[in-house]
Scaffold this active site. Sequence first.
Site, PDB file in Angstrom:
ATOM      1  CG  HIS A 140     101.076   5.802  -3.335  1.00 13.59           C
ATOM      2  ND1 HIS A 140     102.337   5.352  -3.685  1.00 13.59           N
ATOM      3  CD2 HIS A 140     100.769   5.171  -2.178  1.00 13.59           C
ATOM      4  CE1 HIS A 140     102.743   4.468  -2.797  1.00 13.59           C
ATOM      5  NE2 HIS A 140     101.820   4.347  -1.858  1.00 13.59           N
ATOM      6  CB  ALA A 141      97.842   9.644  -0.223  1.00 16.20           C
TER       7      ALA A 141
END
Length: 137
Positions: free
Chosen positions: A52-53
């Site tokens: 994820h970011a």
Amino acid sequence: MNKSPFTELINIPKIEDRRGNLSVIENDIIPFEIKRVYYLYDVPSGAERGGHAHKEQLEFLIALSGSFDVILNDGNEQKKITLNRPNVGLLISTGIWRELQNFSSGSVCLVLASAVFEEEDYIRDFNEFVSFKNGIS
């Protein structure tokens, strides 16, 4: 210190003593107020974490025990950093995709975060992440 567009490796002060070393993280070590602390452990062989970011949240990762790789991607370039020392942390800025892999047996990953958990801050799909980086809504 090692800087890149993705991240910054930051040395954590180490007080050496024959009885064992001590490292301390205070306000002048990382560039944000700590709002959340969590840690990963007992990660099965071959398992990956992350994926994820964050739109706004900053994170500081430390390998308290053992080692693991952090794969970072800014939408254009990918980089791998191995964390394996408890007195070196990895500052990950906003808008950076991260995956954690290759956890050694007994490894512990400590994460200090600049915000409490908010699902809206996460980008969990890589194609959505690339669109976000390119300013496409």
